[in-house]
Design a protein around this motif. Sequence first.
Motif, short mmCIF file in Angstrom:
data_model
loop_
_atom_site.label_atom_id
_atom_site.label_comp_id
_atom_site.label_asym_id
_atom_site.label_seq_id
_atom_site.Cartn_x
_atom_site.Cartn_y
_atom_site.Cartn_z
N UNK A 1 0.84 -1.19 0.00
CA UNK A 1 0.00 0.00 0.00
C UNK A 1 0.88 1.25 0.00
N UNK A 2 0.27 2.36 -0.36
CA UNK A 2 0.92 3.67 -0.28
C UNK A 2 0.40 4.36 0.96
N UNK B 1 7.28 5.39 1.84
CA UNK B 1 5.89 5.56 1.41
C UNK B 1 5.19 4.28 0.96
N UNK B 2 5.91 3.20 0.65
CA UNK B 2 5.26 1.93 0.34
C UNK B 2 5.46 1.00 1.52
N UNK B 3 4.36 0.35 1.91
CA UNK B 3 4.35 -0.48 3.11
C UNK B 3 3.52 -1.73 2.86
N UNK B 4 3.75 -2.76 3.68
CA UNK B 4 2.90 -3.94 3.72
C UNK B 4 2.33 -4.02 5.13
N UNK C 1 8.83 -0.71 2.85
CA UNK C 1 9.52 -1.36 1.75
C UNK C 1 10.48 -0.34 1.13
N UNK C 2 11.75 -0.48 1.43
CA UNK C 2 12.76 0.46 0.92
C UNK C 2 12.74 0.53 -0.60
N UNK C 3 13.18 1.66 -1.11
CA UNK C 3 13.26 1.86 -2.55
C UNK C 3 14.17 0.82 -3.19
N UNK C 4 15.27 0.47 -2.53
CA UNK C 4 16.18 -0.54 -3.09
C UNK C 4 15.49 -1.90 -3.20
N UNK C 5 14.62 -2.22 -2.25
CA UNK C 5 13.86 -3.48 -2.29
C UNK C 5 12.82 -3.41 -3.41
N UNK D 1 12.99 -1.78 -6.13
CA UNK D 1 13.68 -1.93 -7.42
C UNK D 1 14.17 -3.35 -7.64
N UNK D 2 14.81 -3.95 -6.63
CA UNK D 2 15.40 -5.28 -6.82
C UNK D 2 14.34 -6.36 -7.01
N UNK D 3 13.15 -6.18 -6.43
CA UNK D 3 12.08 -7.17 -6.56
C UNK D 3 10.98 -6.72 -7.52
N UNK D 4 11.17 -5.54 -8.16
CA UNK D 4 10.21 -5.00 -9.13
C UNK D 4 8.81 -4.89 -8.51
N UNK D 5 8.72 -4.14 -7.40
CA UNK D 5 7.48 -4.03 -6.64
C UNK D 5 6.82 -2.68 -6.81
N UNK D 6 5.49 -2.67 -6.68
CA UNK D 6 4.73 -1.42 -6.76
C UNK D 6 3.46 -1.57 -5.94
N UNK D 7 2.75 -0.47 -5.76
CA UNK D 7 1.49 -0.45 -5.02
C UNK D 7 0.53 -1.48 -5.63
N UNK D 8 -0.13 -2.25 -4.77
CA UNK D 8 -1.10 -3.24 -5.21
C UNK D 8 -0.52 -4.63 -5.41
N UNK D 9 0.81 -4.73 -5.48
CA UNK D 9 1.43 -6.05 -5.62
C UNK D 9 1.22 -6.86 -4.34
N UNK D 10 1.02 -8.15 -4.50
CA UNK D 10 0.93 -9.07 -3.37
C UNK D 10 2.28 -9.72 -3.19
N UNK D 11 2.78 -9.72 -1.95
CA UNK D 11 4.10 -10.27 -1.67
C UNK D 11 4.04 -11.20 -0.46
N UNK D 12 4.95 -12.17 -0.45
CA UNK D 12 5.17 -12.98 0.75
C UNK D 12 6.37 -12.35 1.44
#
Length: 98
Positions: free
Chosen positions: A12-13, A20-23, A73-77, A79-90
Amino acid sequence: MPMIIEFEGEIIYWRGPAPFLFVPVPEEPSRDLKAVSPIATYGWGVIPVHARIGKTEWKTSLFPKDGRYLVPIRMSVQKSENLDVGDSVVIQLEVRFQ
């Protein structure tokens, strides 16, 4: 002995502290974290953890919000995992006690 929590959540944002991006941590694990927070926090209810998404690991701190915790969720994470708002992650969290 560290406390290990693993769950699936949606990114989420939130215009809180950067990045600014969090789980959000689900309710049950958040209750478990709150129970250990007196011995895990370094102040303000913030809990330091080691986090992992995919192959990326990092140190961060969980922020309490509305009775639950948020994993930044750090910016480096992102980028390295190609993540954005709305993505589902474990995500795996490890709380280490001194």
